[in-house]
Design an enzyme around this catalytic site. Structure first.
Site: not given
Length: 299
Positions: A17, A20, A61, A68-69, A116, A176, A284
């Site tokens: 991302h 980040e 991002r 990341n999906r 991340h 994270e 999100y």
């Protein structure tokens, strides 16, 4: 006897991302100072990569879709059969990364560590996607060296079916670090990023030498589900309640304040005790996800 799951090659990544920055700056630092990271792990081959360089340059991002999906077997296989013009930027990039660092069906790296940041107050967290002997020993080792670290387990589906970049390795995990606003850098979190990664490399060396000390069980959190904001006619009708805002991994009991609507009315949690995390994660917000819940476990 040599163990059959020795970690010989590691890929450390940042910028999956692009906004980040702890991982971005850590990878750039280690590209110039890899000897520092390998001081306690001389037998390991390590590579470094900045994953989504266009998003990093734009300080966003992602460019078109969350990278990341894009790394589930289904997504990779489906998109491999399409022409480039049928794919968005991140889908094309995922195909390129899978060819360069994978393929996922036959990984070249024994471990991928993907770094991340989160805007949530999660501290230094390690996300494990499996709970085999390696990951359990790793969790205990990290907690022994860094008691402030949080272990979050997301093994609700098999490792190889996760869509994350780190699953291009035979093993993969995510760090994270939070709370950190997008496109900013906190010195304290950057130092924790380095400390966590150094700790993981120290563990790998002990693991390879079969010299990991027996350590007591540790506390961890196991993902349950994502909780969405209350809505009315397709729009958010409430905010995260101040009583839980910034209190990631603390218990949320039945009857506790959870949301606050725009009229000032408190909405309480009406289920069994959970441990919310990713509370109010900015990335999100457009997905209407308020937080994720977890149960507390020992491993």
């Amino acid at each position: 006897m040599m163990r059959n799951d020795v970690i010989k090659s590691v890929l450390v990544s940042g910028g999956t991302h692009g906004n980040e920055l702890s991982g971005v700056y850590a990878v750039e630092y280690w590209q110039q100072n890899s000897d520092e990271l390998l001081a306690s792990s001389p037998s390991i081959h390590v590579d470094f990569t900045l994953v989504n360089e266009k998003a990093i340059k734009n300080r966003t991002r992602y460019v078109e879709e969350d990278l990341n999906r894009q790394f589930s077997h289904v997504a990779l296989n489906t998109n491999a059969n399409k022409r480039d013009k049928e794919l968005n930027y991140e889908q094309q990039l995922a195909q390129s990364l899978n060819a360069r660092y994978g393929p996922k069906s036959n990984p070249q790296y024994d471990l991928v560590i993907d770094i991340h940041n989160t805007t949530s107050n999660m501290g230094p967290s390690v996300i494990l996607l499996a709970l085999d002997e390696f990951h359990i020993c790793l969790a205990r080792f990290i907690k022994n060296r860094m008691p402030e670290a949080v272990i979050l387990v997301e093994d609700q589906i098999p490792f190889e079916t996760h869509p994350y970049f780190c699953t291009l390795g035979k093993k993969g995990l995510m760090l994270e670090l939070g709370a950190q606003a997008h496109s900013t850098l906190k010195a304290s979190l950057f130092e924790q990023t380095k400390q966590l990664t150094h700790t993981i490399f120290a563990f790998i060396q002990s693991w390879n030498e079969q010299s990991v000390a027996a350590l007591p069980v540790v506390e961890a959190f196991k993902l349950i589900e994502e909780i969405k904001y209350p809505q009315n006619n397709g729009k958010k009708s409430a905010m995260i309640h101040p009583a839980i805002d910034g209190k990631d991994f603390l218990p949320l009991h039945k009857g506790d304040p959870c949301f606050l609507d725009f009229d000032g009315k408190t909405i309480t949690w009406d289920e069994d005790t959970v441990y919310p995390h990713f509370i109010g994660e900015a990335a999100y917000h457009h997905l209407d996800i308020a937080f994720a819940t977890a149960s507390k476990i020992t491993i």
